[in-house]
Design a protein around this motif. Structure first.
Motif, PDB file in Angstrom:
ATOM      1  N   ASP A  32       0.836  -1.194   0.000  1.00 44.99           N
ATOM      2  CA  ASP A  32       0.000   0.000   0.000  1.00 44.99           C
ATOM      3  C   ASP A  32       0.875   1.251   0.000  1.00 44.99           C
ATOM      4  N   GLY A  33       0.274   2.395   0.298  1.00 49.08           N
ATOM      5  CA  GLY A  33       0.994   3.655   0.285  1.00 49.08           C
ATOM      6  C   GLY A  33       2.225   3.631   1.173  1.00 49.08           C
ATOM      7  N   GLY A  34       3.294   4.258   0.711  1.00 48.59           N
ATOM      8  CA  GLY A  34       4.547   4.307   1.444  1.00 48.59           C
ATOM      9  C   GLY A  34       5.612   3.425   0.825  1.00 48.59           C
ATOM     10  N   SER A  35       5.196   2.334   0.217  1.00 56.25           N
ATOM     11  CA  SER A  35       6.172   1.433  -0.413  1.00 56.25           C
ATOM     12  C   SER A  35       5.732   0.999  -1.809  1.00 56.25           C
ATOM     13  N   ASP A  36       4.536   1.403  -2.234  1.00 61.40           N
ATOM     14  CA  ASP A  36       3.979   0.917  -3.505  1.00 61.40           C
ATOM     15  C   ASP A  36       4.841   1.264  -4.709  1.00 61.40           C
ATOM     16  N   SER A  37       5.390   2.475  -4.750  1.00 65.51           N
ATOM     17  CA  SER A  37       6.182   2.874  -5.925  1.00 65.51           C
ATOM     18  C   SER A  37       7.465   2.068  -6.034  1.00 65.51           C
ATOM     19  N   TYR A  38       8.063   1.725  -4.893  1.00 61.27           N
ATOM     20  CA  TYR A  38       9.268   0.887  -4.921  1.00 61.27           C
ATOM     21  C   TYR A  38       8.969  -0.431  -5.613  1.00 61.27           C
ATOM     22  N   TYR A  39       7.896  -1.090  -5.218  1.00 62.50           N
ATOM     23  CA  TYR A  39       7.551  -2.382  -5.809  1.00 62.50           C
ATOM     24  C   TYR A  39       7.222  -2.231  -7.296  1.00 62.50           C
ATOM     25  N   GLU A  40       6.512  -1.174  -7.633  1.00 65.60           N
ATOM     26  CA  GLU A  40       6.135  -0.945  -9.028  1.00 65.60           C
ATOM     27  C   GLU A  40       7.353  -0.840  -9.933  1.00 65.60           C
ATOM     28  N   TYR A  41       8.437  -0.243  -9.413  1.00 63.78           N
ATOM     29  CA  TYR A  41       9.603  -0.011 -10.244  1.00 63.78           C
ATOM     30  C   TYR A  41      10.514  -1.223 -10.376  1.00 63.78           C
ATOM     31  N   LEU A  42      10.273  -2.299  -9.649  1.00 62.32           N
ATOM     32  CA  LEU A  42      11.129  -3.472  -9.799  1.00 62.32           C
ATOM     33  C   LEU A  42      11.013  -4.049 -11.209  1.00 62.32           C
ATOM     34  N   ILE A  43       9.813  -4.450 -11.601  1.00 66.01           N
ATOM     35  CA  ILE A  43       9.645  -5.030 -12.938  1.00 66.01           C
ATOM     36  C   ILE A  43       9.824  -3.965 -14.016  1.00 66.01           C
ATOM     37  N   LYS A  44       9.453  -2.730 -13.719  1.00 63.89           N
ATOM     38  CA  LYS A  44       9.581  -1.676 -14.719  1.00 63.89           C
ATOM     39  C   LYS A  44      11.042  -1.291 -14.944  1.00 63.89           C
ATOM     40  N   SER A  45      11.870  -1.382 -13.913  1.00 62.92           N
ATOM     41  CA  SER A  45      13.310  -1.134 -14.095  1.00 62.92           C
ATOM     42  C   SER A  45      13.924  -2.205 -14.995  1.00 62.92           C
ATOM     43  N   TYR A  46      13.485  -3.431 -14.797  1.00 66.60           N
ATOM     44  CA  TYR A  46      13.975  -4.526 -15.650  1.00 66.60           C
ATOM     45  C   TYR A  46      13.573  -4.298 -17.106  1.00 66.60           C
ATOM     46  N   LEU A  47      12.325  -3.959 -17.338  1.00 64.64           N
ATOM     47  CA  LEU A  47      11.849  -3.763 -18.707  1.00 64.64           C
ATOM     48  C   LEU A  47      12.485  -2.534 -19.351  1.00 64.64           C
ATOM     49  N   GLN A  48      12.547  -1.425 -18.609  1.00 63.96           N
ATOM     50  CA  GLN A  48      13.067  -0.194 -19.183  1.00 63.96           C
ATOM     51  C   GLN A  48      14.550  -0.305 -19.504  1.00 63.96           C
ATOM     52  N   SER A  49      15.263  -1.166 -18.802  1.00 60.84           N
ATOM     53  CA  SER A  49      16.693  -1.357 -19.058  1.00 60.84           C
ATOM     54  C   SER A  49      16.953  -2.205 -20.297  1.00 60.84           C
ATOM     55  N   ALA A 112       0.762  -8.803 -13.503  1.00 59.62           N
ATOM     56  CA  ALA A 112       0.431  -9.206 -14.870  1.00 59.62           C
ATOM     57  C   ALA A 112       1.511  -8.762 -15.846  1.00 59.62           C
ATOM     58  N   LEU A 113       2.045  -7.548 -15.638  1.00 58.34           N
ATOM     59  CA  LEU A 113       3.074  -7.015 -16.532  1.00 58.34           C
ATOM     60  C   LEU A 113       4.338  -7.862 -16.493  1.00 58.34           C
ATOM     61  N   GLY A 114       4.689  -8.375 -15.309  1.00 60.32           N
ATOM     62  CA  GLY A 114       5.931  -9.119 -15.177  1.00 60.32           C
ATOM     63  C   GLY A 114       5.791 -10.623 -15.223  1.00 60.32           C
ATOM     64  N   ALA A 115       4.568 -11.123 -15.395  1.00 61.08           N
ATOM     65  CA  ALA A 115       4.337 -12.567 -15.283  1.00 61.08           C
ATOM     66  C   ALA A 115       5.190 -13.385 -16.248  1.00 61.08           C
ATOM     67  N   GLU A 116       5.280 -12.956 -17.493  1.00 68.45           N
ATOM     68  CA  GLU A 116       5.989 -13.774 -18.481  1.00 68.45           C
ATOM     69  C   GLU A 116       7.487 -13.828 -18.230  1.00 68.45           C
ATOM     70  N   TYR A 117       8.007 -12.942 -17.383  1.00 64.11           N
ATOM     71  CA  TYR A 117       9.433 -12.939 -17.085  1.00 64.11           C
ATOM     72  C   TYR A 117       9.714 -13.583 -15.725  1.00 64.11           C
ATOM     73  N   GLY A 118       8.673 -14.076 -15.059  1.00 64.51           N
ATOM     74  CA  GLY A 118       8.823 -14.606 -13.721  1.00 64.51           C
ATOM     75  C   GLY A 118       9.295 -16.044 -13.691  1.00 64.51           C
ATOM     76  N   LYS A 119       9.728 -16.466 -12.511  1.00 64.98           N
ATOM     77  CA  LYS A 119      10.108 -17.867 -12.311  1.00 64.98           C
ATOM     78  C   LYS A 119       8.877 -18.765 -12.347  1.00 64.98           C
ATOM     79  N   LYS A 120       7.721 -18.197 -11.960  1.00 67.77           N
ATOM     80  CA  LYS A 120       6.461 -18.932 -11.979  1.00 67.77           C
ATOM     81  C   LYS A 120       5.421 -18.085 -12.709  1.00 67.77           C
ATOM     82  N   PRO A 121       5.444 -18.089 -14.041  1.00 68.90           N
ATOM     83  CA  PRO A 121       4.570 -17.205 -14.819  1.00 68.90           C
ATOM     84  C   PRO A 121       3.090 -17.400 -14.541  1.00 68.90           C
ATOM     85  N   ASP A 122       2.622 -18.638 -14.475  1.00 70.25           N
ATOM     86  CA  ASP A 122       1.196 -18.882 -14.261  1.00 70.25           C
ATOM     87  C   ASP A 122       0.754 -18.385 -12.889  1.00 70.25           C
ATOM     88  N   MET A 123       1.556 -18.647 -11.873  1.00 70.66           N
ATOM     89  CA  MET A 123       1.236 -18.188 -10.531  1.00 70.66           C
ATOM     90  C   MET A 123       1.197 -16.670 -10.465  1.00 70.66           C
TER      91      MET A 123
END
Length: 309
Positions: A32-49, A112-123
């Protein structure tokens, strides 16, 4: 310290950290608020790089597994229908606080955005779909068809009762639910996400529209809610309306394989995505121009010796 050392849950961090010791200041863990942006940028940092930031991807995968195991509850209707929601926990997991904030609803799209790059895509994809479905229920079950800023869910059998109750009934024009609709539409093309988005758009138009723009609401559980502060936040245009618009456009408008949206929905180009369009050589390096080295003037004695030779 690693996240697992700090909180007992790999990939999950505390919203507040003591800068002298590096230890968590708050026991509650959430997306929730306070840490949400950090989590959001994990998969987005990978994709943007250009998919080179492997550390960010590893942290995202750790997060998905920890959330699925320790931070998700399930409300079960009499029909057997299950609604998985994203709660809050303490370090190490075990205890689950069943409050889910509107801000946390971004996570459905994130997974959903990062599922296909995950260790467990379906999960990971199912986690995103389930969280988004429960966020939609927070909208669908109110008198206005607009979700509250926070809902408290029932973790277990609810029979014919409601799966949640608004614990903070205000609506602040937030974008997180329609943001997840957008990402899930683009990644799955399930038409229900467009249907849910249209429901939300109609409800916002009906209850929030005023002469000067759109207002937040005091209580979404009322059929005719009063304005809350009477303000229209800038993120309503930058995010909420943008995502609603993009859901109904062609996938070629800001395609997700070329653009990453930051936490305020501003699009950033993915590294290398436009090299072909702009004829950028992939492996070339810029030419290095070395300055000419001036010749050291010869001394008179050296000049005389050269003449004698």
């Amino acid at each position: 310290l690693s996240s697992s050392q700090m909180t007992g849950l790999p990939g999950v961090i505390s919203a507040e950290i003591n800068t002298d010791t590096g230890t968590p200041c708050r026991g509650e863990l959430s997306l929730d608020g306070g840490s949400d942006s950090y989590y959001e940028y994990l998969i987005k940092s990978y994709l943007q790089s250009g998919k080179t930031d492997q550390r960010a991807l590893r942290l995202f995968n750790d997060l998905a597994e920890s959330v699925d195991k320790h931070m998700v509850g399930t409300a079960v209707k009499a029909s057997g229908k299950k609604f998985r929601f994203l709660g809050r926990t303490q370090g190490g997991g075990g205890y689950l606080d069943t409050r889910m904030g509107h801000l946390a609803c971004f996570s459905g799209g994130m997974f959903a955005l990062g599922a296909e790059y995950g260790k467990k895509p379906d999960m990971t994809l199912k986690l995103g779909e389930d969280i988004t479905e429960s966020c939609r229920e927070m909208y669908h079950r109110t008198a206005t068809k607009i979700g509250p800023d926070e809902g408290t869910f029932v973790n277990g059998n609810v029979g014919e009762g409601e799966i949640f109750q608004p614990s903070s009934p205000v609506y602040l024009l937030r974008p997180e639910v329609v943001e997840s609709y957008f990402v899930l539409w683009r990644t799955t093309h399930d038409p229900k996400y467009r249907e849910w988005a249209w429901e939300a758009a109609q409800a916002i138009e009906k209850h929030c529209r005023v002469d000067g723009g759109y207002t937040d609401l005091q209580d979404v559980s009322q059929e005719h809610p009063a304005p809350n502060s009477g303000m229209q936040q800038s993120f309503f245009i930058a995010e909420t309306l943008k995502y609603l618009y993009l859901i109904f456009t062609d996938d070629g408008v800001l395609p997700l394989d070329k653009w990453v949206f930051n936490t305020e929905a501003h699009p950033f180009p993915i590294k290398g995505a436009f090299d072909r369009e702009f004829n950028v050589p992939v492996h070339s390096a810029p030419a290095v121009h070395k300055p000419a080295v001036a010749q050291k003037p010869q001394q008179p004695q050296q000049q005389q010796q050269q003449q004698q030779q």
